[in-house]
Enzyme design. Sequence first.
Site, PDB file in Angstrom:
ATOM      1  N   GLY A 202     -51.357 -18.926-132.443  1.00 58.69           N
ATOM      2  CA  GLY A 202     -50.350 -18.242-131.581  1.00 58.69           C
ATOM      3  C   GLY A 202     -49.330 -17.356-132.449  1.00 58.69           C
ATOM      4  O   GLY A 202     -48.395 -16.927-132.070  1.00 58.69           O
ATOM      5  N   ASP A 225     -55.034 -15.937-132.604  1.00 57.16           N
ATOM      6  CA  ASP A 225     -54.550 -15.712-131.455  1.00 57.16           C
ATOM      7  C   ASP A 225     -55.516 -15.152-130.474  1.00 57.16           C
ATOM      8  O   ASP A 225     -56.833 -14.956-130.803  1.00 57.16           O
ATOM      9  CB  ASP A 225     -53.372 -14.453-131.634  1.00 57.16           C
ATOM     10  CG  ASP A 225     -52.180 -14.791-130.695  1.00 57.16           C
ATOM     11  OD1 ASP A 225     -52.496 -14.846-129.434  1.00 57.16           O
ATOM     12  OD2 ASP A 225     -51.019 -14.489-131.184  1.00 57.16           O
ATOM     13  N   ASP A 249     -58.873 -19.415-128.542  1.00 59.42           N
ATOM     14  CA  ASP A 249     -58.233 -19.799-127.454  1.00 59.42           C
ATOM     15  C   ASP A 249     -57.886 -21.070-127.711  1.00 59.42           C
ATOM     16  O   ASP A 249     -58.644 -21.812-127.988  1.00 59.42           O
ATOM     17  CB  ASP A 249     -59.047 -19.871-126.186  1.00 59.42           C
ATOM     18  CG  ASP A 249     -57.993 -20.202-124.958  1.00 59.42           C
ATOM     19  OD1 ASP A 249     -57.024 -20.976-124.982  1.00 59.42           O
ATOM     20  OD2 ASP A 249     -58.509 -19.972-123.974  1.00 59.42           O
ATOM     21  N   LYS A 263     -45.591 -22.130-133.696  1.00 58.46           N
ATOM     22  CA  LYS A 263     -44.175 -21.858-133.602  1.00 58.46           C
ATOM     23  C   LYS A 263     -43.742 -21.131-132.149  1.00 58.46           C
ATOM     24  O   LYS A 263     -44.359 -19.981-131.790  1.00 58.46           O
ATOM     25  CB  LYS A 263     -44.242 -20.677-134.705  1.00 58.46           C
ATOM     26  CG  LYS A 263     -42.769 -19.619-134.755  1.00 58.46           C
ATOM     27  CD  LYS A 263     -42.779 -18.545-135.675  1.00 58.46           C
ATOM     28  CE  LYS A 263     -43.913 -17.491-135.619  1.00 58.46           C
ATOM     29  NZ  LYS A 263     -43.866 -17.060-134.408  1.00 58.46           N
ATOM     30  N   HIS A 267     -43.252 -24.984-125.881  1.00 53.80           N
ATOM     31  CA  HIS A 267     -42.087 -25.010-124.903  1.00 53.80           C
ATOM     32  C   HIS A 267     -42.456 -24.016-123.786  1.00 53.80           C
ATOM     33  O   HIS A 267     -41.960 -24.165-122.606  1.00 53.80           O
ATOM     34  CB  HIS A 267     -40.727 -24.456-125.473  1.00 53.80           C
ATOM     35  CG  HIS A 267     -40.711 -22.940-125.905  1.00 53.80           C
ATOM     36  ND1 HIS A 267     -40.864 -22.293-126.939  1.00 53.80           N
ATOM     37  CD2 HIS A 267     -40.710 -21.882-124.969  1.00 53.80           C
ATOM     38  CE1 HIS A 267     -40.861 -21.341-127.021  1.00 53.80           C
ATOM     39  NE2 HIS A 267     -40.511 -20.729-125.848  1.00 53.80           N
TER      40      HIS A 267
END
Length: 363
Positions: A202, A225, A249, A263, A267
Amino acid sequence: MAFVHGEQEGEDMVGAFALVYQHVFSYIKTMALKCAVELAIPDAIHGRGGAATLAEIAADTGVHESRLADLRCLMKLLTTSGLFRATAADGGEEVASSYALTAASSLVVGPRGLSNMVRFDCGPVSLTPFFDMPTWLRTAPGPEAPKSLFELTHGRTRWDPANADNDTMIVSAFIESQLLIEAVLGGHADVFRGLTSLVDVGGGQGSFAKAIAAAFPGIKCAVMDLPHVVADAPVAAGGGDDVQFVAGDMFESIPPADAVLLKYVLHCWDDDNCVKILKNCKEAIPARDAGGKLVITEMVLGSGPRRDRNVAETEEMHSLFLTCITGVGREEHEWKKIFVDAGFSDYKITPVMGPLSVIEVYP
């Protein structure tokens, strides 16, 4: 003023009244910061050598001369809240003669600052979902129900390409990366020492991976990504052969490497999805004695100085903000649970910027 059952008679009602008012009008502080950023007031003060009078700020930011009293009101609020520092005029008058940057306002100066983050997080797309929070809390989950507070308000997910502010969000994430890169590589570079390969999952434009490759030429760095991100990333990152870009993915598989970097990724996802991601990370890295590890940069709630009310409130506000996109703010024991559920054996948390930490997770 009537008290409820007389229970408040012994309390500090002046403080209680002020606290309620502070909550009621707290949005004004948010809008004041957004206004200052959009007027480029921090940049104007910086351009004047770090201090500027009200008239100089007005001249440099295009504020009309008839609005000086309003500008003074804005600057007084942002000074009281700690964004700027005021120097009193000669003679002990209460009117400030000049305004200077603080450590906080210096973070929104220039193209490497957090000004785009302010525009994004204080903009209508981000703010309006919270008007629907009572409805969201009363809404039962189900196949036809919206999956997030954001979707309830806007009829689409936070990551839908239709969101007009996605470009701002991407730029904001890039700038945040620059600050994080400086914090991590400036004082905690040992996290990457000894590695021969790393994949940034990502990683977007590859800013972090490129910085790691520059600091440690012996590390072969890759960025994974989604295909549409990778299609533009090499150009945005400046090209070069120091970082490889790979479309993929993270819910399916991750390229093998000594270390996987996540990073500001986890969350955004609930525990079940985090465990899926982490299991794929574990499959991509070697055993711990062979140098394998996972490097995560995230906020660990409660890891900052909780006696500092600003830090504590920032953590809780960030957690509530994440509920808008079905994200999750986690304390250390909650991070530990998903690490264990994914099959990892140990972890180490190193604070780098307030509640933001580097978490090294070992298989």
